[in-house]
Write an enzyme that holds these catalytic residues in place. Structure first.
Site, PDB file in Angstrom:
ATOM      1  N   ASP A  13      45.946 -27.401  24.023  1.00 25.59           N
ATOM      2  CA  ASP A  13      44.648 -26.617  24.041  1.00 25.59           C
ATOM      3  C   ASP A  13      44.162 -26.226  25.379  1.00 25.59           C
ATOM      4  OD1 ASP A  13      44.752 -27.533  21.277  1.00 25.59           O
ATOM      5  OD2 ASP A  13      43.974 -29.457  21.722  1.00 25.59           O
ATOM      6  N   LYS A  16      45.669 -21.055  25.469  1.00 25.38           N
ATOM      7  CA  LYS A  16      46.808 -20.177  25.339  1.00 25.38           C
ATOM      8  C   LYS A  16      46.462 -18.935  24.604  1.00 25.38           C
ATOM      9  CE  LYS A  16      49.194 -23.497  23.815  1.00 25.38           C
ATOM     10  NZ  LYS A  16      48.566 -24.766  24.072  1.00 25.38           N
ATOM     11  N   GLY A  40      46.515 -24.823  17.152  1.00 22.70           N
ATOM     12  CA  GLY A  40      45.150 -23.896  16.955  1.00 22.70           C
ATOM     13  C   GLY A  40      44.752 -23.212  17.945  1.00 22.70           C
ATOM     14  N   HIS A  41      44.987 -21.968  18.126  1.00 22.27           N
ATOM     15  CA  HIS A  41      44.789 -21.160  19.231  1.00 22.27           C
ATOM     16  C   HIS A  41      43.473 -20.183  19.100  1.00 22.27           C
ATOM     17  CE1 HIS A  41      49.186 -21.283  20.451  1.00 22.27           C
ATOM     18  NE2 HIS A  41      48.653 -22.516  20.194  1.00 22.27           N
ATOM     19  N   GLN A 224      51.491 -25.988  21.650  1.00 18.09           N
ATOM     20  CA  GLN A 224      51.353 -27.114  22.238  1.00 18.09           C
ATOM     21  C   GLN A 224      51.284 -27.073  23.694  1.00 18.09           C
ATOM     22  OE1 GLN A 224      53.635 -27.077  19.113  1.00 18.09           O
ATOM     23  NE2 GLN A 224      51.583 -27.302  18.239  1.00 18.09           N
TER      24      GLN A 224
HETATM   25  P1  GDP Z   1      45.205 -23.236  22.807  1.00 22.07           P
HETATM   26  O1  GDP Z   1      45.507 -24.169  21.733  1.00 22.07           O
HETATM   27  O2  GDP Z   1      45.806 -23.457  24.007  1.00 22.07           O
HETATM   28  O3  GDP Z   1      44.939 -21.872  22.617  1.00 22.07           O
HETATM   29  O4  GDP Z   1      43.452 -23.667  23.249  1.00 22.07           O
HETATM   30  P2  GDP Z   1      42.434 -23.916  21.972  1.00 22.07           P
HETATM   31  O5  GDP Z   1      41.954 -22.932  21.514  1.00 22.07           O
HETATM   32  O6  GDP Z   1      42.918 -25.072  21.097  1.00 22.07           O
HETATM   33  O7  GDP Z   1      41.118 -24.745  22.788  1.00 22.07           O
HETATM   34  C1  GDP Z   1      40.887 -24.004  23.991  1.00 22.07           C
HETATM   35  C2  GDP Z   1      39.362 -24.115  23.817  1.00 22.07           C
HETATM   36  O8  GDP Z   1      38.577 -23.532  24.648  1.00 22.07           O
HETATM   37  C3  GDP Z   1      38.778 -23.145  22.714  1.00 22.07           C
HETATM   38  O9  GDP Z   1      37.730 -23.601  21.844  1.00 22.07           O
HETATM   39  C4  GDP Z   1      38.473 -22.010  23.457  1.00 22.07           C
HETATM   40  O10 GDP Z   1      37.397 -20.916  22.922  1.00 22.07           O
HETATM   41  C5  GDP Z   1      37.873 -22.563  24.588  1.00 22.07           C
HETATM   42  N1  GDP Z   1      37.995 -21.769  25.883  1.00 22.07           N
HETATM   43  C6  GDP Z   1      39.120 -21.070  26.307  1.00 22.07           C
HETATM   44  N2  GDP Z   1      39.039 -20.671  27.835  1.00 22.07           N
HETATM   45  C7  GDP Z   1      37.908 -21.079  27.905  1.00 22.07           C
HETATM   46  C8  GDP Z   1      36.902 -21.204  29.359  1.00 22.07           C
HETATM   47  O11 GDP Z   1      37.649 -20.706  30.266  1.00 22.07           O
HETATM   48  N3  GDP Z   1      35.757 -21.859  29.194  1.00 22.07           N
HETATM   49  C9  GDP Z   1      35.234 -22.359  28.180  1.00 22.07           C
HETATM   50  N4  GDP Z   1      34.103 -22.780  28.055  1.00 22.07           N
HETATM   51  N5  GDP Z   1      36.195 -22.462  26.838  1.00 22.07           N
HETATM   52  C10 GDP Z   1      37.373 -21.758  27.117  1.00 22.07           C
HETATM   53  P1  IMO Z   2      48.060 -26.174  20.699  1.00 20.14           P
HETATM   54  O1  IMO Z   2      49.116 -24.992  20.414  1.00 20.14           O
HETATM   55  C1  IMO Z   2      46.911 -30.309  21.218  1.00 20.14           C
HETATM   56  C2  IMO Z   2      49.724 -33.383  19.240  1.00 20.14           C
HETATM   57  C3  IMO Z   2      48.984 -34.148  18.328  1.00 20.14           C
HETATM   58  C4  IMO Z   2      49.719 -35.411  18.408  1.00 20.14           C
HETATM   59  C5  IMO Z   2      51.006 -34.898  18.693  1.00 20.14           C
HETATM   60  C6  IMO Z   2      52.064 -34.821  17.454  1.00 20.14           C
HETATM   61  O2  IMO Z   2      46.699 -25.653  19.982  1.00 20.14           O
HETATM   62  O3  IMO Z   2      47.863 -26.537  21.826  1.00 20.14           O
HETATM   63  P2  IMO Z   2      52.326 -33.265  15.459  1.00 20.14           P
HETATM   64  O4  IMO Z   2      51.473 -32.671  14.355  1.00 20.14           O
HETATM   65  O5  IMO Z   2      53.182 -32.129  16.203  1.00 20.14           O
HETATM   66  O6  IMO Z   2      53.205 -34.297  14.795  1.00 20.14           O
HETATM   67  O7  IMO Z   2      51.446 -33.891  16.556  1.00 20.14           O
HETATM   68  O8  IMO Z   2      50.915 -33.738  19.308  1.00 20.14           O
HETATM   69  N1  IMO Z   2      49.573 -31.776  19.179  1.00 20.14           N
HETATM   70  C7  IMO Z   2      48.624 -31.225  19.809  1.00 20.14           C
HETATM   71  N2  IMO Z   2      47.779 -31.382  20.756  1.00 20.14           N
HETATM   72  N3  IMO Z   2      47.250 -28.973  20.883  1.00 20.14           N
HETATM   73  C8  IMO Z   2      48.301 -28.797  20.002  1.00 20.14           C
HETATM   74  O9  IMO Z   2      48.714 -27.418  19.591  1.00 20.14           O
HETATM   75  C9  IMO Z   2      49.128 -29.697  19.509  1.00 20.14           C
HETATM   76  N4  IMO Z   2      50.114 -29.727  18.550  1.00 20.14           N
HETATM   77  C10 IMO Z   2      50.136 -31.205  18.249  1.00 20.14           C
HETATM   78  O10 IMO Z   2      47.347 -34.351  18.428  1.00 20.14           O
HETATM   79  O11 IMO Z   2      49.170 -35.973  19.448  1.00 20.14           O
HETATM   80 MG    MG Z   3      44.774 -25.569  20.488  1.00 18.03          MG
END
Ligand code: GDP
Ligand code: IMO
Ligand code: MG
Length: 423
Positions: A13, A16, A40-41, A224
């Site tokens: 998270d 990416k 979840g991207h 991840q």
């Molecule tokens: P990913 O899994 O690495 O793609 O990241 P996620 O989407 O799960 O989580 C990142 C969260 O932070 C999302 O809600 C994005 O919209 C948000 N986000 C990304 N970059 C920034 C930033 O620079 N500032 C803020 N406030 N939010 C951001």
């Molecule tokens: P993105 O790509 C954050 C975590 C789960 C749990 C562990 C194992 O959005 O960064 P799983 O479902 O793989 O068996 O879970 O890994 N986890 C993540 N945490 N971002 C993710 O993906 C994750 N994918 C799995 O919360 O701790």
């Molecule tokens: Mg994510």
């Protein structure tokens, strides 16, 4: 032409999805190489937000190829819902999305096995997203898996039934109470398979090889984060794939010497969702503020993310394992208004000062040692040029660059595409 990698350096998270979307215009092909719908991207542009789980984050750009590589595990039900949600924005998905024949399918019973395994662990559960990731990779490495290419065989339903029957026996072995109706789950699954067949299946290693020969550029999108890597993460509180750079070679069939840049993404602080050790985790007002301002809730499960200060010991470890060449710092705006910013630069462990990750990060004697920085009060969200960053933030950035000896080339100041500062 080279392959660049983009991967998370923490526990996922990091942002990416946002950065892959920002960088897509420079590439011909965006390819996911591991993980599955546990990811979840999030992408934000034109005042709209999209969350992708299986589809690469380049999908909103015209004339790009988006490949789901062999290292990914695919739940057709989730993929189908994703396609439904974006189909108004993406004109011809069947022209831009491709799936490797060697990618493995997540069956409904894989999800049930995930739930049974977690339930049987009680308070020691991994905190899995319950998407069936672990059981699907277990079948892959156990050589029992069901691959996308198997759907091209007339006998695929027999193979499905055999595997599903075995799973049902395993589920009863766990002896935990699970409420489910397999017939309903299967209906949904078989319907989704029909939709899945509308996407082109390819021998993705040949597919990418051919494009490389044509001098096309590839960006491999990690899912991840490095600390969730099955080998190098905080085992057993990890996911079931290699999230680190080497995973791109096995998850796509690209050779190590074709890789050029490795973009490492990290948040200006740290978050983790699910169970497992987190040395710099905060339980005070600073942590609450990160959670609130950063809206730290999982994009896949909606669970609150645990928050804490940046852990440079862990970040350095991740940079080394991945061979990171360029860093990108995310969610910098979230730290505006903090009176101080702490960074963990060492640990105290068994009475000694160490600057490496010990075997067991959950050891109770492990304590982070912090360096303190002055905060900044300016709101960063409207900045469009990195020359305008406040001095105290520049001090923080310069310190991190010096400690890691890698340039920070992007400072992200908000979720929107526009809120991206290049350095
Ligand atoms: P990913 O899994 O690495 O793609 O990241 P996620 O989407 O799960 O989580 C990142 C969260 O932070 C999302 O809600 C994005 O919209 C948000 N986000 C990304 N970059 C920034 C930033 O620079 N500032 C803020 N406030 N939010 C951001
Ligand atoms: P993105 O790509 C954050 C975590 C789960 C749990 C562990 C194992 O959005 O960064 P799983 O479902 O793989 O068996 O879970 O890994 N986890 C993540 N945490 N971002 C993710 O993906 C994750 N994918 C799995 O919360 O701790
Ligand atoms: Mg994510």
């Amino acid at each position: 032409m080279a392959v660049d990698l983009l991967l998370g350096l923490q526990w996922g998270d990091e942002g990416k999805g946002k950065i892959v979307d920002v960088l897509t215009s420079k590439y011909d092909i965006i390819a996911r190489f591991q993980g599955g719908p546990n990811a979840g991207h999030t992408l934000v542009f034109n005042d709209k937000k999209y969350v992708l789980h299986t589809i690469p984050s380049g999908i909103f750009h015209d004339n790009k190829i988006n490949l789901i590589g062999n290292g990914v595990v695919i739940d057709p039900v989730i993929l189908n819902k994703e396609i439904e949600k974006i189909k108004n924005e993406v004109s011809n998905i069947s022209k831009s999305l491709f799936i490797s024949r060697k990618a493995h399918l997540i069956l409904p019973t894989h999800r049930l096995l995930d739930a049974a395994s977690e339930k049987s662990k009680g308070k020691n559960k991994i905190g899995s997203t319950l998407k069936g990731i672990g059981p699907t990779y277990m079948d892959k490495t156990g050589r029992n898996g069901f691959r996308i290419g198997d759907l091209e065989n007339d006998n695929w339903q027999n193979k499905y039934k055999e595997l599903s029957k075995k799973h049902q026996q395993l589920i009863s072995f766990y002896n935990v109470e699970l409420n489910f109706c397999l017939a309903e789950l299967e209906n949904e699954f078989f319907e989704a398979i029909k939709e899945l067949r509308k996407i082109k299946f390819v021998d993705s290693e040949d597919f990418l090889f051919k494009y490389q020969e044509e001098n096309k550029s590839i960006l491999a999108e990690g899912a991840q984060g490095s600390l969730l890597d099955i080998d190098f993460g905080t085992y057993p509180f990890v996911t079931s794939s290699n999230t680190t750079a080497a995973g791109a070679c096995t998850g796509l069939g690209v050779s190590p010497n074709s890789i050029k840049d490795v973009f490492g993404i990290f948040k200006a602080y740290t978050t983790r969702v699910g169970s497992g050790p987190f040395p710099t985790e905060l339980f005070d007002n600073y942590g609450e503020r990160m959670s609130k301002v950063g809206q730290e809730f999982g994009a896949t499960t909606g669970r609150p993310r645990r928050c804490g200060w940046l852990d440079l010991v862990a970040l350095k470890y991740a940079c080394r394992i991945n061979g990171v060449t360029k860093l990108m710092m995310m969610k910098t705006d979230v730290l505006s208004g903090f009176d101080k910013i702490l960074v963990c630069t060492k640990y105290k462990y068994k009475g000694e000062i160490i600057n490496n990750l010990p075997y067991d990060l959950s050891d109770e004697t492990l304590e982070p040692i912090y360096e303190e920085f002055k905060g900044w009060s300016e709101n960063l969200r409207n900045l469009r040029n990195s020359d305008m960053l406040p001095e105290n933030l520049n001090n923080y950035i310069n310190f991190l660059e010096k400690k890691l000896n890698i340039p920070i080339v992007i400072v992200s100041v908000g979720p929107d595409r526009k809120e991206t500062l290049f350095r």
